[in-house]
Structures are given as C-alpha cells and as structure tokens.
Design an enzyme around this catalytic site. Structure first.
Site, short mmCIF file in Angstrom:
data_model
loop_
_atom_site.label_atom_id
_atom_site.label_comp_id
_atom_site.label_asym_id
_atom_site.label_seq_id
_atom_site.Cartn_x
_atom_site.Cartn_y
_atom_site.Cartn_z
N ASP A 1 -8.02 -5.59 0.45
CA ASP A 1 -8.53 -6.33 -0.71
C ASP A 1 -8.13 -7.80 -0.71
OD1 ASP A 1 -9.90 -4.24 -1.79
OD2 ASP A 1 -8.12 -3.42 -2.74
N HIS B 1 0.85 -1.18 0.00
CA HIS B 1 0.00 0.00 0.00
C HIS B 1 0.89 1.23 0.00
CE1 HIS B 1 -3.17 2.80 1.11
NE2 HIS B 1 -4.00 1.87 0.67
N1 CMC Z 1 4.01 -7.50 -4.88
C1 CMC Z 1 5.35 -7.50 -5.08
N2 CMC Z 1 6.14 -6.44 -4.92
C2 CMC Z 1 5.56 -5.29 -4.53
C3 CMC Z 1 4.17 -5.21 -4.32
C4 CMC Z 1 3.39 -6.37 -4.50
N3 CMC Z 1 2.07 -6.35 -4.30
N4 CMC Z 1 3.85 -3.95 -3.95
C5 CMC Z 1 5.00 -3.26 -3.93
N5 CMC Z 1 6.05 -4.09 -4.29
C6 CMC Z 1 7.48 -3.74 -4.32
C7 CMC Z 1 7.83 -2.88 -5.52
O1 CMC Z 1 8.21 -3.68 -6.62
C8 CMC Z 1 8.97 -2.06 -4.98
O2 CMC Z 1 10.13 -2.87 -4.93
P1 CMC Z 1 11.59 -2.22 -5.20
O3 CMC Z 1 11.80 -1.23 -4.11
O4 CMC Z 1 12.52 -3.40 -5.15
O5 CMC Z 1 11.52 -1.60 -6.57
C9 CMC Z 1 8.57 -1.80 -3.52
O6 CMC Z 1 7.75 -2.92 -3.16
C10 CMC Z 1 7.80 -0.49 -3.32
O7 CMC Z 1 6.65 -0.50 -4.16
P2 CMC Z 1 6.10 0.73 -4.99
O8 CMC Z 1 5.56 0.21 -6.28
O9 CMC Z 1 7.12 1.83 -5.04
O10 CMC Z 1 4.91 1.19 -4.04
P3 CMC Z 1 3.70 2.13 -4.43
O11 CMC Z 1 3.39 2.89 -3.19
O12 CMC Z 1 4.00 2.93 -5.66
O13 CMC Z 1 2.55 1.08 -4.78
C11 CMC Z 1 0.63 -0.31 -4.63
C12 CMC Z 1 1.51 0.75 -3.93
C13 CMC Z 1 -0.62 -0.56 -3.79
C14 CMC Z 1 0.20 0.22 -6.02
C15 CMC Z 1 1.45 -1.61 -4.79
O14 CMC Z 1 1.83 -2.09 -3.53
C16 CMC Z 1 0.66 -2.69 -5.55
O15 CMC Z 1 0.63 -2.67 -6.79
N6 CMC Z 1 0.03 -3.66 -4.80
C17 CMC Z 1 -0.79 -4.67 -5.43
C18 CMC Z 1 -2.13 -4.09 -5.81
C19 CMC Z 1 -3.02 -3.87 -4.60
O16 CMC Z 1 -3.20 -4.76 -3.79
N7 CMC Z 1 -3.62 -2.67 -4.54
C20 CMC Z 1 -4.64 -2.36 -3.53
C21 CMC Z 1 -4.28 -1.24 -2.64
S1 CMC Z 1 -5.40 -1.19 -1.23
C22 CMC Z 1 -6.94 -0.80 -1.87
C23 CMC Z 1 -7.01 0.58 -2.41
O17 CMC Z 1 -6.63 1.54 -1.71
O18 CMC Z 1 -7.51 0.73 -3.53
#
Ligand code: CMC
Length: 438
Positions: free
Chosen positions: A373, A315
């Site tokens: 989720d 998140h």
């Molecule tokens: N699985 C694997 N790796 C992950 C995941 C995941 N679900 N989420 C983040 N990472 C890794 C990412 O690759 C990065 O690694 P590195 O530092 O080595 O490059 C690190 O963790 C930080 O991630 P980020 O992409 O910079 O984080 P963000 O804040 O931009 O993304 C997110 C947040 C929710 C989009 C992401 O965690 C994600 O895509 N999760 C899966 C989708 C999901 O469950 N979304 C629902 C969110 S809760 C409901 C809502 O609010 O809508």
C-alpha cells in the site's frame, strides 16, 4: 485438499496433575505444521486463547501461500513476480478460482463469460441515488455489493457448485462497473456503461475516465499498471477481510452478502484502508514542510504516546520486504516516467521516507518494511484515481480472492459454521434489583 498426518505428536501436560493429552500434528505441502486441537475442549474442558489469531490456522487451503520471513507470495504455487510479469488479471482470476492457469481456449472462454456479465441491473443506479454524493466510496461499495444479493436470485444456492461458479463470474465482472459508478456518482457525471470489446482493465479505466462527450484513450503503460495492482491485490490467504468472508459465508448466507462483509472489513486503515491512509500521511508531511520534516515525523511515529503510525509500513505476516511492494515500486517508476512525473514531490518524499525507515533502528529491529500500500497509492494518484477511491479498487481486485476462498470453504466436506469461544471475565450470575435499589 490433503492434510498429511505427521509422525510427531504433541503432548499437552498440566501442572495440576490432570491427564496429558496427545494432539495430532498435520503437515502442509509447505509452511508450518499445525497442531490439531479440535478435541481439546471435549477432552480437557479448556479452550485455547489466541486473540488476533497470532498462532491459529483457521482452515486448510490450497489457494495462496505466504512465507513472511522470506518475503514470498505464491498463488496456487506460482510466485507473484512471475504472475505479475507474465499473466494478466483475468488469467490470475482463473488460476485462483480453478487451481491451474488457463490454456488459450480456457482463457478465451473465461474472458468471454466475465465480459458477458459486466453490466449491472439498471435498478442499481436508483439504489445508488439514495446515497449522499459525498459518501465514502467504501460505504457505497458495502451497500452496492450487499444489494447484489437482492438482484441475482438464481446464483445463490451455495450448495450448488454451478451457482457458486456463476456468482464468482458475476462478482468479478460487476465490481469494476460498480466502483466506476460509485466514482461517477460522487463527481456528478453520468455513468459510463461497460464496453465489451475492451479488456477487463481497459474497460474499467474507460468507465472511470470517459464521459459522453469525450472517450477515453487507453494508455498501455497505465492499463498495465492498473492490471498489476489488481494482480498484486487478488488474494492474500487468511487476512482479516478473507476470514470475514469465510466466517460470514459459513452460516450458509447469500454469497453476495458474504462478499459485502469482506468489503466492510477491508475498509479499515489497518487493512485495505492503508493505501488511502498512506497517501493522506504523505500529503500531510508535504504540507508541513516535506522532506525537511521527515525527521520530526519519524520521531512522532516512534513516540508510542503519539498514536501516529507510518502507514504503508509493517505487516502481520511479512517480516521482510513485501514482494508486492517491490513490484509496485517498479510500476511506480514506470508510471511516473510515462507521465513525466519523475520529479513528483510526493514520490520523492515517499522515497526519502522509505530510505530513512529502512535504516532506522526502530523499524529495523521490529522488521517493519514497506508493504504494497505504500506504493499503490502513489501509482493510483498518478493515474488520476482520487484518494478516497483507492480502497474500493483494492476491493475490486480482492473480490476474486474472497470468492475463491468462500467457494473452497463450502466445497470442503470438513467445513462447519465458524463459532469461536471466549474466556469470560465479566460478572458472575447475579439478580436484577428493582429500579429503586440500583
Ligand atoms: N508504524 C510504526 N510502528 C509500527 C508500525 C507502523 N506502521 N507497524 C507496527 N509497528 C510497531 C508496533 O507499535 C509494535 O511495536 P512494539 O513492539 O514496540 O509495541 C511492533 O511494531 C509490532 O507491531 P504490531 O502492532 O504488534 O503488529 P501487527 O501484526 O499487530 O500489525 C499492521 C500489523 C499491518 C496492522 C501494522 O503494521 C500497521 O498498523 N501498519 C500500518 C497500516 C498498514 O500499512 N496496513 C496495511 C497492511 S498491508 C495491506 C493489507 O494486507 O491490507
């Protein structure tokens, strides 16, 4: 709303000898302070650069507070755990819209006004008929909510607080009807009209599951679970869809159109679409060998080139266990017990996946915890909601948050149309060449 000036000032200095600039700092009631950069461009000719809004507060708000490090979520100051345990969804709606929990009389009046608006204009079903039966429910919902703007002309003067209030009530009241209609249309069953002697959530479940030949008998545990899903998804401060609604509404557009923009944004798998994506992921792992194959799946997730993510994990704000996930996990147990599905392979798989992810260095070091989720999909599937409808139910629940945030923005004397700037890195000015020379 009050932003208290801090005694501390920030000073921006430049290494090229340009004059320093003092920037005021404001304190919120809780949470990080903000540095006020509104005069930055006028005084320095420079913008700030923050794609994805990693360090930018786009507004001030009194509605929802999240402490992502602790894993805390407050609606109007009340912890989500207390609201989910002691209040129902409509009380939560009242709280989000008005700032205080209702007393008995206020609740009765609010429930009555929402109940009086549950029907949608009969023309809506002809509108719905234009969609393919296999259209994704979020495509249908984006269209239907946008179409509301063509039906309710008398509540669309956003500068009129009374109109804003009626639009909020209409949206909260009509979303369950629209989601259920979208579902019935997909499966080719007749629409079930709302029945106003039922509670908000019972009514929704009846519109989903009753048919003209068989009525729906509400099950208390399942109704409570659905109501809790609504409470947990009701608002989440300035997330992508809420920011979309604010930005869209900042032009002074029709409120139903602004909420339709929120629905469109929510659809994406990185946001509301994650519940559907999480369940599809579990089904895929199950199909490819189940618990035995979790190791292979986790290895794929860790491989940056695979493009595979553990859906329902991670998140932007929570760097700790999502408090909504804890509550949803509890509800998940209750629902599966009630339905005798404790040994449901999908739930067992989810538990095993959660355990491994919580211990694995990749997830631990990145502070990736299950989000709401991860569990809400399992609960909805057990209740009998088809997977593609999950995000539409999230939209139903989030509607109150969107409209509360939109109304807060419009009522704020400091509100302006949202207009970000950019760092331009494209071609400099050049002349168009005649076709033969291109
Ligand atoms: N699985 C694997 N790796 C992950 C995941 C995941 N679900 N989420 C983040 N990472 C890794 C990412 O690759 C990065 O690694 P590195 O530092 O080595 O490059 C690190 O963790 C930080 O991630 P980020 O992409 O910079 O984080 P963000 O804040 O931009 O993304 C997110 C947040 C929710 C989009 C992401 O965690 C994600 O895509 N999760 C899966 C989708 C999901 O469950 N979304 C629902 C969110 S809760 C409901 C809502 O609010 O809508």
């Amino acid at each position: 709303m009050s932003m208290t000036p801090s005694d501390v000032k920030a000073t921006l200095s430049f290494s090229d000898g340009s004059p320093n600039m003092d920037l005021p700092i404001y304190k919120g009631s809780i949470g990080p302070d903000v540095i006020d950069i509104r005069k930055l461009y006028a005084q320095t000719g420079k913008f700030t650069y923050d794609p994805g809004f990693l360090s930018t507060a786009s507004c001030n708000s009194t509605i929802t507070y999240i402490d992502g490090d602790v894993g805390e979520l407050l609606y109007r100051g009340y912890p989500i755990e207390q609201l989910a345990t002691n209040c129902d969804f409509l009380e939560t709606c009242y709280l989000l819209l008005n700032g205080e929990l209702p007393n008995a009389g206020q609740k009765e009046e609010f429930v009555e006004s929402v109940t009086n608006h549950t029907m949608v204009n009969e023309q809506m079903q002809f509108f719905l008929r234009g969609f393919r039966r296999d259209a994704h429910p979020m495509a249908v919902m984006t269209g239907l909510v946008g179409a509301l703007s063509a039906f309710y002309h008398d509540s669309t003067d956003i500068n009129n607080p009374e109109h804003r209030k009626i639009a909020a009530i209409r949206l909260i009241a009509k979303m369950p009807t629209l989601v259920a209609m979208a579902y019935k249309y997909t499966i080719g069953q007749p629409y079930v009209y709302p029945k106003n002697d039922l509670s908000y959530t019972e009514n929704f479940m009846r519109m989903m599951f009753a048919t003209p030949c068989e009525d729906y008998k509400p099950n208390e545990v399942l109704v409570r679970a659905m109501d809790r899903i609504f409470i947990l998804h009701a608002d989440h401060e300035q997330n992508a869809s809420t920011s979309t609604v604010r930005l869209c509404g900042s032009s002074g557009t029709n409120p139903f159109a602004a909420i339709a923009a929120g629905v469109a944004c929510l659809w994406g798998p990185a946001h509301g679409g994650a519940n559907e994506a999480a369940l599809n992921m579990l089904e895929e792992i199950q199909k490819n060998g189940g618990v035995e194959k979790i190791g292979d799946f986790i290895a794929q997730v860790k491989d940056k080139n695979s493009g595979v993510k553990l859906m329902g994990f991670g998140h932007r704000v929570y760097k700790n266990y999502d408090p909504r996930a804890k509550l949803m996990r509890e509800t998940c147990h209750e629902v599966l017990n009630e339905l005798g599905l404790q040994n449901d392979p999908m739930f067992k798989l989810a538990m095993a996946l959660e355990k491994i992810a919580l211990e694995d260095e990749y997830f631990v070091s990145r502070k990736l915890y299950p989000n709401v989720d991860f569990y809400s999909g399992i609960v909805q599937r057990a209740i009998g909601i088809p997977v593609p409808l999950f995000t539409a139910i999230f939209a139903l629940a989030r509607t109150v948050g969107w409209i509360a945030q939109l109304n807060e923005m419009i009522g704020d004397p400091e509100y302006k149309i949202g207009r970000p700037r950019q760092l331009f890195v494209g071609a400099e000015k050049r002349d168009v060449k005649p076709m033969a020379q291109r």
